[in-house]
Write a protein that holds these residues in place. Sequence first.
Motif, PDB file in Angstrom:
ATOM      1  N   LYS A   7       0.851  -0.864  -0.300  1.00 40.49           N
ATOM      2  CA  LYS A   7      -0.305  -0.209   0.078  1.00 40.49           C
ATOM      3  C   LYS A   7       1.195   1.486   0.256  1.00 40.49           C
ATOM      4  N   LEU A   8       1.961   1.445   0.725  1.00 42.92           N
ATOM      5  CA  LEU A   8       2.854   1.925   0.899  1.00 42.92           C
ATOM      6  C   LEU A   8       3.133   2.736  -0.441  1.00 42.92           C
ATOM      7  N   LEU A   9       4.078   2.044  -1.546  1.00 39.31           N
ATOM      8  CA  LEU A   9       4.286   1.623  -2.476  1.00 39.31           C
ATOM      9  C   LEU A   9       3.619   2.086  -3.618  1.00 39.31           C
ATOM     10  N   ASP A  10       2.273   1.442  -3.304  1.00 33.34           N
ATOM     11  CA  ASP A  10       0.786   2.526  -4.880  1.00 33.34           C
ATOM     12  C   ASP A  10       1.289   3.885  -4.718  1.00 33.34           C
ATOM     13  N   GLY A  11       0.842   4.210  -3.439  1.00 36.74           N
ATOM     14  CA  GLY A  11       1.224   5.404  -2.376  1.00 36.74           C
ATOM     15  C   GLY A  11       1.698   6.465  -3.118  1.00 36.74           C
ATOM     16  N   TYR A  12       3.283   5.029  -3.368  1.00 41.28           N
ATOM     17  CA  TYR A  12       4.397   6.391  -3.643  1.00 41.28           C
ATOM     18  C   TYR A  12       4.459   6.502  -4.970  1.00 41.28           C
ATOM     19  N   ARG A  13       4.293   5.713  -5.522  1.00 38.91           N
ATOM     20  CA  ARG A  13       3.757   5.590  -6.989  1.00 38.91           C
ATOM     21  C   ARG A  13       2.665   7.195  -8.102  1.00 38.91           C
ATOM     22  N   ASN A  14       1.515   6.971  -7.052  1.00 37.21           N
ATOM     23  CA  ASN A  14       0.446   7.827  -7.176  1.00 37.21           C
ATOM     24  C   ASN A  14       1.912   9.302  -6.653  1.00 37.21           C
ATOM     25  N   PHE A  15       2.021   8.914  -6.163  1.00 42.33           N
ATOM     26  CA  PHE A  15       2.759  11.054  -5.515  1.00 42.33           C
ATOM     27  C   PHE A  15       3.433  11.080  -6.036  1.00 42.33           C
ATOM     28  N   MET A  16       4.480  10.338  -7.177  1.00 49.27           N
ATOM     29  CA  MET A  16       5.426  10.465  -8.089  1.00 49.27           C
ATOM     30  C   MET A  16       4.785  10.969  -9.497  1.00 49.27           C
ATOM     31  N   SER A  17       3.689  10.176  -9.810  1.00 50.90           N
ATOM     32  CA  SER A  17       3.036  10.462 -11.348  1.00 50.90           C
ATOM     33  C   SER A  17       2.017  11.279 -10.847  1.00 50.90           C
ATOM     34  N   GLY A  18       1.852  12.220  -9.922  1.00 51.90           N
ATOM     35  CA  GLY A  18       1.038  12.903  -9.477  1.00 51.90           C
ATOM     36  C   GLY A  18       1.606  14.342  -8.344  1.00 51.90           C
ATOM     37  N   GLN A  19       1.542  14.482  -7.140  1.00 53.37           N
ATOM     38  CA  GLN A  19       2.175  15.692  -6.770  1.00 53.37           C
ATOM     39  C   GLN A  19       3.522  16.276  -7.334  1.00 53.37           C
ATOM     40  N   PHE A  20       4.420  14.981  -6.955  1.00 53.04           N
ATOM     41  CA  PHE A  20       5.257  15.392  -7.230  1.00 53.04           C
ATOM     42  C   PHE A  20       6.195  16.074  -8.888  1.00 53.04           C
ATOM     43  N   GLN A  21       4.949  14.976  -9.709  1.00 54.97           N
ATOM     44  CA  GLN A  21       4.896  15.535 -11.361  1.00 54.97           C
ATOM     45  C   GLN A  21       4.849  16.981 -11.170  1.00 54.97           C
ATOM     46  N   ALA A  22       3.787  17.017 -10.950  1.00 52.89           N
ATOM     47  CA  ALA A  22       3.341  18.500 -10.757  1.00 52.89           C
ATOM     48  C   ALA A  22       3.982  19.538 -10.034  1.00 52.89           C
ATOM     49  N   GLN A  23       4.713  19.144  -8.884  1.00 55.82           N
ATOM     50  CA  GLN A  23       5.935  20.320  -8.375  1.00 55.82           C
ATOM     51  C   GLN A  23       7.093  20.154  -8.590  1.00 55.82           C
ATOM     52  N   THR A  24       7.540  18.981  -9.257  1.00 54.57           N
ATOM     53  CA  THR A  24       9.181  19.247  -9.637  1.00 54.57           C
ATOM     54  C   THR A  24       9.906  20.265  -9.392  1.00 54.57           C
ATOM     55  N   ASP A  25       9.640  21.725  -9.745  1.00 61.18           N
ATOM     56  CA  ASP A  25      10.159  22.712  -9.884  1.00 61.18           C
ATOM     57  C   ASP A  25      10.005  22.939  -8.707  1.00 61.18           C
ATOM     58  N   ARG A  26       9.279  22.994  -7.876  1.00 64.33           N
ATOM     59  CA  ARG A  26       9.314  22.911  -6.037  1.00 64.33           C
ATOM     60  C   ARG A  26      10.036  22.283  -5.267  1.00 64.33           C
ATOM     61  N   TYR A  27      10.004  20.828  -5.619  1.00 62.64           N
ATOM     62  CA  TYR A  27      11.030  20.187  -4.955  1.00 62.64           C
ATOM     63  C   TYR A  27      12.089  20.915  -5.496  1.00 62.64           C
ATOM     64  N   LYS A  28      12.770  20.416  -6.483  1.00 63.30           N
ATOM     65  CA  LYS A  28      14.173  21.496  -6.830  1.00 63.30           C
ATOM     66  C   LYS A  28      14.451  22.761  -6.077  1.00 63.30           C
ATOM     67  N   GLN A  29      13.466  23.353  -6.396  1.00 63.58           N
ATOM     68  CA  GLN A  29      14.218  24.660  -5.403  1.00 63.58           C
ATOM     69  C   GLN A  29      14.159  24.537  -4.160  1.00 63.58           C
ATOM     70  N   LEU A  30      13.644  23.457  -3.337  1.00 63.13           N
ATOM     71  CA  LEU A  30      13.340  22.884  -1.941  1.00 63.13           C
ATOM     72  C   LEU A  30      14.901  22.642  -1.722  1.00 63.13           C
ATOM     73  N   ALA A  31      15.388  21.926  -2.452  1.00 63.88           N
ATOM     74  CA  ALA A  31      16.522  20.976  -2.668  1.00 63.88           C
ATOM     75  C   ALA A  31      17.640  21.746  -3.005  1.00 63.88           C
ATOM     76  N   ARG A  32      17.754  22.806  -3.889  1.00 63.68           N
ATOM     77  CA  ARG A  32      18.792  23.205  -3.988  1.00 63.68           C
ATOM     78  C   ARG A  32      18.809  24.661  -2.763  1.00 63.68           C
ATOM     79  N   GLU A  33      17.568  25.429  -2.604  1.00 65.91           N
ATOM     80  CA  GLU A  33      17.970  26.330  -1.431  1.00 65.91           C
ATOM     81  C   GLU A  33      17.217  26.241  -0.076  1.00 65.91           C
ATOM     82  N   GLY A  34      16.656  24.703   0.119  1.00 65.45           N
ATOM     83  CA  GLY A  34      16.195  24.608   1.357  1.00 65.45           C
ATOM     84  C   GLY A  34      15.594  24.749   1.933  1.00 65.45           C
ATOM     85  N   GLN A  35      14.969  24.417   3.079  1.00 61.93           N
ATOM     86  CA  GLN A  35      13.311  24.486   3.960  1.00 61.93           C
ATOM     87  C   GLN A  35      13.531  26.683   4.590  1.00 61.93           C
ATOM     88  N   SER A  36      12.350  26.773   4.024  1.00 65.87           N
ATOM     89  CA  SER A  36      12.272  27.789   4.680  1.00 65.87           C
ATOM     90  C   SER A  36      10.790  28.180   5.296  1.00 65.87           C
TER      91      SER A  36
END
Length: 214
Positions: A7-36
């Motif tokens: 169930k967790l793996l299914d959820g991860y797959r949905n996350f990658m194809s959904g939220q992560f894909q939609a907000q890839t730039d945001r995640y890259k920015q957070l990885a590059r600049e850190g959280q605030s």
Amino acid sequence: MTHLPEKLLDGYRNFMSGQFQAQTDRYKQLAREGQSPETLVIACCDSRAAPETIFDSGPGELFVVRNVANLVPPYAPDGEFHATSAALEFAVQALKVKNIVVMGHGRCGGIKAALDTEAAPLSPGDFIGRWMSLLSPATEAVVNNTMMTPVERQTSLERISIRYSLANLRTFPCVKILEDKGRLTLYGAWFDISTGELWVMNKETGDFERPEAL
């Protein structure tokens, strides 16, 4: 055989194809600049009351620490292990959050355990019992009030626990100093799992009220 529940793996797959894909730039920015994040939320670890879901927050928007019954222990620089205090210290001193929200919720298992004074410890360590003893004075007062129903006792202690945590937050010098300077604001909130209602603590009276806009 997988190394995680399916169930967790299914959820991860949905996350990658959904939220992560939609907000890839945001995640890259957070990885590059850190959280605030501007807000620290201290919440219960109950699976039904996730702050990120309740406040519809995206990645990097909330710094969240969760424990049984959303408690904050008093300031105690005693060299022991203090997970909640460590998260608080990091949020205030390193991330420099502007807000701290202590959010309790209805039907809290930790609060229920505190009210059941005859219950046996879940283990020899009695970690939950020890943790909930932070509320002992209030718990005794609520338990001994014979005019209240069990449901009323539960809700009362859930909300009182939020006031306790706010008071304990102010025992931390870094919190008190910044609050007095107007650079940090503390809030209390209570979420009703059954109805989805959010109740916010009035800073002047301590009462929990439904905001007019909700």
